[in-house]
Design a protein around this motif. Structure first.
Motif, PDB file in Angstrom:
ATOM      1  N   ARG A   1       0.678  -1.326   0.435  1.00  0.00           N
ATOM      2  CA  ARG A   1       0.127   0.039   0.127  1.00  0.00           C
ATOM      3  C   ARG A   1       0.665   1.333  -0.046  1.00  0.00           C
ATOM      4  O   ARG A   1       0.126   2.387  -0.282  1.00  0.00           O
TER       5      ARG A   1
ATOM      6  N   TYR B   1      -8.652   5.216  -0.669  1.00  0.00           N
ATOM      7  CA  TYR B   1      -8.194   5.087   0.868  1.00  0.00           C
ATOM      8  C   TYR B   1     -10.253   4.926   1.306  1.00  0.00           C
ATOM      9  O   TYR B   1     -10.222   4.910   2.650  1.00  0.00           O
ATOM     10  N   GLY B   2     -10.779   5.162   0.239  1.00  0.00           N
ATOM     11  CA  GLY B   2     -12.561   6.094   0.828  1.00  0.00           C
ATOM     12  C   GLY B   2     -12.708   6.678   1.223  1.00  0.00           C
ATOM     13  O   GLY B   2     -12.012   7.902   0.064  1.00  0.00           O
TER      14      GLY B   2
ATOM     15  N   ILE C   1      -7.708   4.519   8.235  1.00  0.00           N
ATOM     16  CA  ILE C   1      -7.793   2.934   7.739  1.00  0.00           C
ATOM     17  C   ILE C   1      -7.386   1.688   8.807  1.00  0.00           C
ATOM     18  O   ILE C   1      -6.599   3.024   9.325  1.00  0.00           O
ATOM     19  N   LYS C   2      -7.192   1.034   8.769  1.00  0.00           N
ATOM     20  CA  LYS C   2      -6.421   0.269   9.668  1.00  0.00           C
ATOM     21  C   LYS C   2      -5.801  -1.336   8.963  1.00  0.00           C
ATOM     22  O   LYS C   2      -5.993  -1.783   7.937  1.00  0.00           O
TER      23      LYS C   2
ATOM     24  N   ASN D   1      -4.615   2.195  13.772  1.00  0.00           N
ATOM     25  CA  ASN D   1      -4.651   3.318  12.612  1.00  0.00           C
ATOM     26  C   ASN D   1      -4.210   4.074  11.919  1.00  0.00           C
ATOM     27  O   ASN D   1      -3.196   5.096  12.312  1.00  0.00           O
TER      28      ASN D   1
END
Lengths: 111, 111
Positions: free
Chosen positions: A28, B72-73, B87-88, B94
């Motif tokens: 990532r 990532y969102g 994210i985790k 975290n």
């Protein structure tokens, strides 16, 4: 009047499976493996490192580089010649005071 | 063949009293206050920053700088124009994916 600021050598987080976590980070992010075995790993980022440690071996912590551990307590010398003292802040957060390898350190006994 | 590595913008730790913790760090280490109020503070070190946050407001985390949050969102835009997605990792640690201020960010609504 700029003062020389201290360096944060690494931040350490706990993971249960070092290899699995290393893969997750490498897939990532633009980081590189500096060191890896089954008990810990260190991932190099541009400005600092991320250490992945096992919960049974190390607490969450971050490490500040210092030239002199004397004010912080009794040092533990590591196999690679670095030495450190763990202290706690006002809320129990773990701060590793870390000296990087020197000739003096290299001749000290490993632990 | 050296690749450009990602930057760790800050590591955040929880403290119950921001002012007390800031004093503790300033008295012991060569760092400077980048920002401080009653709910959080950011201490500048040579290579990265240490964020002090209240347990009821933020979890322990560290932040990696990225140019693009899309993978990532959904991003949260902060008052200073930065934006981030939390994210985790494989073990629930975290990781804050953080974009630094840009003109696009600066015109986005605050939160």
């Amino acid at each position: 009047m700029t003062k020389k600021l201290a360096t944060i050598h690494h931040t350490a987080i706990q993971v249960k499976d070092i290899a699995k976590a290393v893969t997750w980070y490498l897939e990532r992010f633009a980081c590189e493996v500096e060191y890896q075995d089954e008990s810990w790993a260190e991932l190099k980022f541009a400005n600092t490192s991320l250490a992945l440690v096992l919960p049974e071996q190390h607490s969450y912590h971050f490490a500040i580089v210092t030239d002199d551990l004397t004010p912080y307590g009794e040092a533990v010398t590591h196999r690679d010649g670095t030495a450190s003292v763990y202290i706690k802040d006002t809320d129990g957060n773990n701060v590793e005071m870390l000296t990087l390898q020197s000739e003096d350190d290299a001749t000290a006994p490993s632990s």
